[in-house]
Design a protein around this motif. Structure first.
Motif, PDB file in Angstrom:
ATOM      1  N   GLU A 131      52.261  41.493  50.924  1.00 27.99           N
ATOM      2  CA  GLU A 131      52.039  42.937  51.114  1.00 27.99           C
ATOM      3  C   GLU A 131      51.997  43.698  49.789  1.00 27.99           C
ATOM      4  N   LYS A 132      52.737  43.168  48.812  1.00 28.87           N
ATOM      5  CA  LYS A 132      52.745  43.812  47.497  1.00 28.87           C
ATOM      6  C   LYS A 132      51.370  43.815  46.839  1.00 28.87           C
ATOM      7  N   PHE A 133      50.569  42.799  47.194  1.00 27.69           N
ATOM      8  CA  PHE A 133      49.271  42.617  46.534  1.00 27.69           C
ATOM      9  C   PHE A 133      48.398  43.872  46.535  1.00 27.69           C
ATOM     10  N   MET A 134      48.162  44.400  47.740  1.00 28.49           N
ATOM     11  CA  MET A 134      47.210  45.487  47.865  1.00 28.49           C
ATOM     12  C   MET A 134      47.782  46.815  47.401  1.00 28.49           C
ATOM     13  N   ASN A 135      49.117  46.912  47.513  1.00 27.76           N
ATOM     14  CA  ASN A 135      49.754  48.202  47.262  1.00 27.76           C
ATOM     15  C   ASN A 135      49.999  48.504  45.794  1.00 27.76           C
ATOM     16  N   CYS A 136      49.722  47.532  44.964  1.00 30.46           N
ATOM     17  CA  CYS A 136      50.064  47.720  43.556  1.00 30.46           C
ATOM     18  C   CYS A 136      48.809  47.824  42.691  1.00 30.46           C
ATOM     19  N   ILE A 184      38.380  37.017  36.978  1.00 30.81           N
ATOM     20  CA  ILE A 184      37.906  37.231  38.351  1.00 30.81           C
ATOM     21  C   ILE A 184      37.776  38.720  38.640  1.00 30.81           C
ATOM     22  N   LEU A 185      38.753  39.483  38.176  1.00 32.71           N
ATOM     23  CA  LEU A 185      38.791  40.904  38.516  1.00 32.71           C
ATOM     24  C   LEU A 185      37.881  41.768  37.642  1.00 32.71           C
ATOM     25  N   ALA A 186      37.190  41.127  36.726  1.00 34.80           N
ATOM     26  CA  ALA A 186      36.154  41.856  35.995  1.00 34.80           C
ATOM     27  C   ALA A 186      35.113  42.356  36.996  1.00 34.80           C
ATOM     28  N   GLU A 192      39.610  42.713  46.590  1.00 32.75           N
ATOM     29  CA  GLU A 192      39.825  42.598  48.026  1.00 32.75           C
ATOM     30  C   GLU A 192      39.679  41.147  48.487  1.00 32.75           C
ATOM     31  N   ILE A 193      38.714  40.457  47.888  1.00 29.52           N
ATOM     32  CA  ILE A 193      38.523  39.036  48.248  1.00 29.52           C
ATOM     33  C   ILE A 193      39.801  38.245  47.958  1.00 29.52           C
ATOM     34  N   LEU A 194      40.350  38.471  46.776  1.00 33.27           N
ATOM     35  CA  LEU A 194      41.583  37.770  46.417  1.00 33.27           C
ATOM     36  C   LEU A 194      42.710  38.090  47.390  1.00 33.27           C
ATOM     37  N   PHE A 195      42.828  39.377  47.732  1.00 32.16           N
ATOM     38  CA  PHE A 195      43.875  39.757  48.685  1.00 32.16           C
ATOM     39  C   PHE A 195      43.670  39.049  50.014  1.00 32.16           C
ATOM     40  N   ASN A 196      42.437  39.080  50.484  1.00 30.63           N
ATOM     41  CA  ASN A 196      42.152  38.455  51.778  1.00 30.63           C
ATOM     42  C   ASN A 196      42.455  36.955  51.774  1.00 30.63           C
ATOM     43  N   GLN A 197      42.140  36.316  50.653  1.00 30.31           N
ATOM     44  CA  GLN A 197      42.414  34.880  50.568  1.00 30.31           C
ATOM     45  C   GLN A 197      43.913  34.589  50.654  1.00 30.31           C
ATOM     46  N   HIS A 198      44.681  35.358  49.902  1.00 29.12           N
ATOM     47  CA  HIS A 198      46.132  35.163  49.963  1.00 29.12           C
ATOM     48  C   HIS A 198      46.672  35.499  51.351  1.00 29.12           C
ATOM     49  N   ASN A 199      46.125  36.536  51.926  1.00 27.27           N
ATOM     50  CA  ASN A 199      46.566  36.937  53.258  1.00 27.27           C
ATOM     51  C   ASN A 199      46.239  35.853  54.284  1.00 27.27           C
TER      52      ASN A 199
END
Lengths: 232, 232
Positions: A131-136, A184-186, A192-199
């Motif tokens: 949950e911390k991923f998207m919120n930070c 990657i984040l360049a 969002e892709i990274l978040f979704n993958q971890h999720n």
């Protein structure tokens, strides 16, 4: 307890005898070793040889020398134990592909095992990390959270060997792929892709789906690897 | 090359500096280290500290001390490297399940990689090993051939890290599961089953079928593991 030593490579034999006593269960975790003087008398070798042997065992992470107290068998070994492995990786590791391949194999399977063995407490810890991923918004913190996430999964595999090897491998991967996330984040859409993958990995843990966890982890690592290649 | 040392745990810092030079690629496999005297001068520490550090690196299996020649970074590290690991397992009360789990993961994936990377020469070597299985009546020799087979597969994976880890893991498994084959072969019908399993793995290599190789290896290891559990 110990017996006198005859041969040439003296310190090796000191270690062999200590190892033998561990094997026989005479020396256990947390036990105090005989004093250096005592060892000199029992093994009939020089103090220098005893000290060499003890130092080597300390480097390996098997014993700890407490100032003024003596030498103790450690109760936890993970920290130093894989030191030799990481040095070997450096020497062998002209090939980041090989390290990445090993990491992928281990981490995909670790995810599979974790999905079956994760406890309720671990699951809620993993949820919190996810949950911390998207919120930070702070990328430095996010990179740290990312590490924690992968670390937690391998811990949840419940296999201390897999956990330790992955820990070592990850250190090495970090060594080669500095700021992988930055590459990657360049591309903004990748956040969002990274978040979704971890999720996705987290959700498969929640469902205790081994196949799902392995698939999600494999996709995530393949994605990351592809990006790193493209940018380098 | 090296820089003088300040702190308390002197030998640790000597090791850290050597490690750092390996990391930077200044020291490579097979390289000769500076002489003890030279290290004393460069690092400005006592000869005893230098010797402690070198001994520790020797125990780890990172360097070898050649009489009258000096100290060299080894070119092959497998032998001593997992010494600390095997000692840890003794102390941890040894969980053979964890070792077996690691071995299975690594070996199944090694087979998958090998099927894609195996060369013509390696393939004919593997064929030769496989053919020896049925033709030999001496169980001691067969056990040796069995080892060679698995060793060859992990070598053919083409990943030196996987190869090294598997080799050392196998040593650990041998330590716990003495004469695994004997347990299995207490049942006569298993001789043919074992041969067929190895042959199946070989055939998947011939076909360069990754899925086939992984499946065949998994079935073989699951079979062996089941037997060992049953007998113990």
């Amino acid at each position: 307890m110990f017996s006198p030593i005859k041969n040439t490579k003296v310190y090796e034999q000191v270690i062999a005898q200590i190892k033998d006593m561990i094997d026989k269960g005479i020396l256990k975790k947390g036990d105090k070793l005989p004093s250096e003087r005592n060892l000199v008398q029992q093994l009939m070798v020089s103090r220098a040889s005893i000290r060499e042997a003890l130092r080597a065992l300390e480097v390996i992470g098997l014993i700890e020398c407490r100032q003024g107290e003596g030498n103790y068998i450690k109760t936890s070994f993970q920290d130093n134990l894989f030191e030799p492995l990481s040095i070997m990786f450096m020497l062998e590791g002209s090939d980041p592909e090989a390290i990445w391949e090993l990491r992928k194999i281990m981490e995909v399977e670790a995810a599979g095992l974790a999905s079956k063995r994760i406890t309720c407490e671990q699951l809620s810890q993993l949820k919190e990390i996810t949950e911390k991923f998207m919120n930070c918004g702070d990328e430095n913190i996010n990179a740290e959270i990312d590490k924690q996430f992968h670390y937690k999964i391998s811990e949840c595999s419940g296999n201390v060997l897999i956990f330790n090897i992955l820990k070592t491998v990850s250190t090495l991967v970090d060594h080669f792929i500095v700021d992988a996330r930055k590459l990657i984040l360049a591309h903004k859409e990748n956040k969002e892709i990274l978040f979704n993958q971890h999720n996705e990995i987290y959700l498969s843990m929640e469902k205790h789906s081994s196949a799902g966890a392995r698939k999600a982890m494999r996709e995530h690592l393949d994605f990351a690897n592809k990006y790193m290649k493209k940018e380098n």
